[in-house]
Design an enzyme around this catalytic site. Structure first.
Site, PDB file in Angstrom:
ATOM      1  N   HIS A  43      46.272  35.310  41.630  1.00  9.81           N
ATOM      2  CA  HIS A  43      45.951  34.862  43.109  1.00  9.81           C
ATOM      3  C   HIS A  43      47.033  35.217  44.207  1.00  9.81           C
ATOM      4  O   HIS A  43      48.113  35.623  43.685  1.00  9.81           O
ATOM      5  CB  HIS A  43      46.171  33.131  43.229  1.00  9.81           C
ATOM      6  CG  HIS A  43      45.750  32.610  44.362  1.00  9.81           C
ATOM      7  ND1 HIS A  43      46.301  32.291  45.384  1.00  9.81           N
ATOM      8  CD2 HIS A  43      44.677  31.941  44.329  1.00  9.81           C
ATOM      9  CE1 HIS A  43      45.625  31.737  46.240  1.00  9.81           C
ATOM     10  NE2 HIS A  43      44.607  31.492  45.642  1.00  9.81           N
ATOM     11  N   ASP A  64      39.057  28.884  40.300  1.00 12.81           N
ATOM     12  CA  ASP A  64      37.634  29.092  40.153  1.00 12.81           C
ATOM     13  C   ASP A  64      37.629  29.218  38.532  1.00 12.81           C
ATOM     14  O   ASP A  64      36.389  29.380  38.092  1.00 12.81           O
ATOM     15  CB  ASP A  64      37.325  30.427  40.431  1.00 12.81           C
ATOM     16  CG  ASP A  64      37.173  30.203  42.061  1.00 12.81           C
ATOM     17  OD1 ASP A  64      36.682  29.126  42.457  1.00 12.81           O
ATOM     18  OD2 ASP A  64      37.449  31.119  43.017  1.00 12.81           O
TER      19      ASP A  64
HETATM   20  N1  CMC Z   1      42.551  40.910  36.110  1.00 12.76           N
HETATM   21  C1  CMC Z   1      43.299  41.936  35.962  1.00 12.76           C
HETATM   22  N2  CMC Z   1      44.347  42.405  36.584  1.00 12.76           N
HETATM   23  C2  CMC Z   1      44.480  41.966  37.805  1.00 12.76           C
HETATM   24  C3  CMC Z   1      43.814  40.753  38.141  1.00 12.76           C
HETATM   25  C4  CMC Z   1      42.919  40.234  37.263  1.00 12.76           C
HETATM   26  N3  CMC Z   1      42.154  39.200  37.539  1.00 12.76           N
HETATM   27  N4  CMC Z   1      44.315  40.315  39.274  1.00 12.76           N
HETATM   28  C5  CMC Z   1      45.296  41.086  39.819  1.00 12.76           C
HETATM   29  N5  CMC Z   1      45.244  42.060  38.660  1.00 12.76           N
HETATM   30  C6  CMC Z   1      46.437  43.184  38.542  1.00 12.76           C
HETATM   31  C7  CMC Z   1      46.145  44.277  39.687  1.00 12.76           C
HETATM   32  O1  CMC Z   1      45.345  45.383  39.065  1.00 12.76           O
HETATM   33  C8  CMC Z   1      47.408  44.754  40.168  1.00 12.76           C
HETATM   34  O2  CMC Z   1      48.038  45.410  39.087  1.00 12.76           O
HETATM   35  P1  CMC Z   1      48.927  46.656  39.420  1.00 12.76           P
HETATM   36  O3  CMC Z   1      50.263  46.079  40.019  1.00 12.76           O
HETATM   37  O4  CMC Z   1      49.156  47.457  38.040  1.00 12.76           O
HETATM   38  O5  CMC Z   1      48.263  47.604  40.396  1.00 12.76           O
HETATM   39  C9  CMC Z   1      48.354  43.350  40.244  1.00 12.76           C
HETATM   40  O6  CMC Z   1      47.563  42.477  39.241  1.00 12.76           O
HETATM   41  C10 CMC Z   1      48.540  42.813  41.581  1.00 12.76           C
HETATM   42  O7  CMC Z   1      46.856  42.667  41.746  1.00 12.76           O
HETATM   43  P2  CMC Z   1      46.737  42.778  43.600  1.00 12.76           P
HETATM   44  O8  CMC Z   1      45.022  42.982  43.443  1.00 12.76           O
HETATM   45  O9  CMC Z   1      47.403  43.566  44.181  1.00 12.76           O
HETATM   46  O10 CMC Z   1      46.839  41.035  43.952  1.00 12.76           O
HETATM   47  P3  CMC Z   1      46.203  40.470  45.203  1.00 12.76           P
HETATM   48  O11 CMC Z   1      47.261  39.476  45.549  1.00 12.76           O
HETATM   49  O12 CMC Z   1      45.868  41.567  46.394  1.00 12.76           O
HETATM   50  O13 CMC Z   1      44.726  39.764  44.584  1.00 12.76           O
HETATM   51  C11 CMC Z   1      43.304  38.534  43.815  1.00 12.76           C
HETATM   52  C12 CMC Z   1      44.594  38.651  44.335  1.00 12.76           C
HETATM   53  C13 CMC Z   1      42.817  36.901  43.833  1.00 12.76           C
HETATM   54  C14 CMC Z   1      42.163  39.210  44.635  1.00 12.76           C
HETATM   55  C15 CMC Z   1      43.184  39.133  42.386  1.00 12.76           C
HETATM   56  O14 CMC Z   1      44.246  38.465  41.498  1.00 12.76           O
HETATM   57  C16 CMC Z   1      42.031  39.288  41.915  1.00 12.76           C
HETATM   58  O15 CMC Z   1      41.060  40.106  42.225  1.00 12.76           O
HETATM   59  N6  CMC Z   1      41.570  38.046  40.955  1.00 12.76           N
HETATM   60  C17 CMC Z   1      40.189  37.991  40.361  1.00 12.76           C
HETATM   61  C18 CMC Z   1      39.354  37.097  41.223  1.00 12.76           C
HETATM   62  C19 CMC Z   1      39.546  35.839  41.500  1.00 12.76           C
HETATM   63  O16 CMC Z   1      39.622  34.909  40.491  1.00 12.76           O
HETATM   64  N7  CMC Z   1      39.327  35.416  42.656  1.00 12.76           N
HETATM   65  C20 CMC Z   1      39.612  33.917  43.041  1.00 12.76           C
HETATM   66  C21 CMC Z   1      40.794  33.959  43.808  1.00 12.76           C
HETATM   67  S1  CMC Z   1      41.193  31.833  43.907  1.00 12.76           S
HETATM   68  C22 CMC Z   1      39.742  31.403  44.792  1.00 12.76           C
HETATM   69  C23 CMC Z   1      40.199  31.619  46.283  1.00 12.76           C
HETATM   70  O17 CMC Z   1      40.889  30.829  46.785  1.00 12.76           O
HETATM   71  O18 CMC Z   1      39.544  32.419  46.979  1.00 12.76           O
END
Ligand code: CMC
Length: 428
Positions: free
Chosen positions: A307, A364
């Protein structure tokens, strides 16, 4: 900490005010920086940028705290109901008995939609995803209530638009599903409460009797509360930015629905179940899928994990996990996908990749399992999220208008070609 910050650009210092929120969060106000120094700040994805001050929702991602207007999500989920929480978010206080009755009565009175909405619905092929249909029907309200196009109307007139939208949202949502499965739509039944009315419109059909199960209606009501607001996320920021151009509330919220649709945001609940089903079909080897999620050359991510703001746990996920157990037990549902979910969660919580990056199950991860147990089809999951988020979007849109916020217009750092002369096609 002092209440100013200093920034040095090219040897020159600039002093910037630091503002403080009611929970002592501090923010450097950079709004005058460009005027003074000629430089802007850059922050793709707004990871460290506050776009507004807001008195609606407080969230502490490190401590796993979520409060609507000061009330904890745990308290509200246990003791309140969705329409009371909607009133709280939109008007800022818990309603008195009289305010609550008036609010619920007016919502109940406006559940019916204009008959011509059916014609719009009929224009969609049955392959249409219900989220696309929902956002279109919400935007189409501007045609049925053209006076709503003016966001500068009196507070009473704006309230009317708000009531209409909350009242009709379950009708639009249920009809988007009926369109997909090719069944005739059901009209609202005002003898039912908000969630029961929705369930009846979704599931009743001319061939079979349908009785709303109170366990299902109560669980859905709780889910809607948990989704009702979440401060400046992707869809809410969209609603505020679209509304900042003085587009109507219906147009702004329609845009929010589209932003919610994506799998990194609200669409994750659908993606989680699809992922769990794929893992099951593939033999249920959770280790293999964990390895894929960690492999930087593989685009697969563990849906329902991670998140942007929660870096400890998502308080909504805790409540939902417990609610999922209760609902499955009460309804006597055995779901093998739940075992896969539990296995994945256990592994992720002790895996250094997930621990180091503070990736925990989010709202989710378990909501899809409850929706399934309640009989909601997978591609309606995000529609459920949208129904829940509606009062939050409305409250945020209303606050943005009442604060007279300026149009949202970010800047950029240009990285393209420098000026060059046009070359005719023959000379290229
Ligand atoms: N599976 C594997 N790796 C992950 C995941 C995941 N679900 N989420 C983040 N990472 C890794 C990402 O690859 C990155 O790694 P590195 O630092 O080595 O490059 C690190 O963790 C940080 O991730 P980020 O994408 O920079 O983090 P963010 O804050 O931009 O993204 C997120 C947050 C929710 C988009 C992401 O965690 C994600 O894609 N999760 C899966 C989709 C999901 O469940 N979304 C629902 C969110 S809750 C409902 C809502 O309120 O929208």
């Amino acid at each position: 900490m002092s209440n100013t910050a200093e920034i040095k650009v090219g040897g020159q210092s600039y002093e910037l005010p630091v503002i403080e929120g009611s929970e002592q969060e501090q923010a450097i106000d950079i709004s005058a920086l460009r005027g003074q120094s000629g430089v802007i700040t850059i922050d793709p994805g707004f990871k460290n940028t506050g776009s507004t001050t807001s008195a609606i929702t407080f969230l502490d991602g490190e401590k796993g705290i979520l409060r609507y207007r000061g009330y904890s999500i745990e308290d509200l989920a246990e003791k309140s109901n969705f329409l009371e929480v909607s009133f709280l978010l939109i008007y800022g206080h818990l309603p008195s008995n009289e305010e609550y009755t008036r609010f619920v009565d007016s919502i109940t009175k406006h559940t019916l939609v204009h008959e011509d909405v059916k014609k719009i619905l009929e224009g969609f092929p049955s392959t249409a995803h219900p989220m696309g249909v929902l956002s279109s029907l919400v935007c189409a309200q501007t045609a049925f209530y053209p006076e709503s196009l003016d966001p500068n109307r009196s507070a009473d007139e704006v309230d009317m638009s708000i009531i209409r939208l909350i009242a009709k949202m379950p009708t639009f949502a249920a009809w988007s599903y009926k369109n997909q499965i090719g069944q005739p739509v059901n009209y609202p039944d005002n003898k039912q409460n908000y969630t029961a009315n929705f369930l009846k419109m979704m599931f009743a059909n001319p061939a079979e009797a349908y009785e709303v199960d109170p366990v299902v209606a109560n669980a859905l009501d709780k889910l809607l509360i948990l989704h009702a607001d979440h401060e400046q996320n992707c869809s809410t920021a969209t609603v505020r930015v679209v509304g900042s151009s003085h587009a109507s509330m219906y147009a702004s919220i329609s845009a929010g629905i589209n932003a919610l649709w994506g799998p990194l945001h609200g669409g994750a609940n659908q993606a989680v179940i699809e992922m769990l089903e794929n893992i099951k079909k593939d033999g249920g080897d959770t280790k293999k899928w964990m390895a894929k999620a960690k492999d930087k050359n593989d685009p697969f991510r563990l849906m329902g994990f991670g998140h942007r703001v929660y870096k400890n746990f998502d308080p909504r996920a805790k409540i939902i996990k417990k609610a999922a157990d209760d609902v499955l037990e009460k309804l006597g549902v055995k779901d093998p996908v739940l075992d896969i979910a539990k296995g994945l969660e256990e592994e992720a919580l002790r895996d250094p990749y997930f621990v180091e990056r503070k990736l925990y199950p989010n709202v989710d991860f378990y909501s899809g399992i409850i929706y399934r147990a309640l009989g909601i089809p997978t591609d309606m999951f995000t529609v459920m999220f949208a129904m829940g988020r509606l009062p939050g979007w409305i409250a945020q849109w209303k606050e943005m208008r009442e604060n007279k916020e300026p149009i949202g217009r970010p800047r950029q750092v240009y990285t393209g070609a420098n000026e060059r002369s046009y070359v005719g096609m023959d000379e290229r």
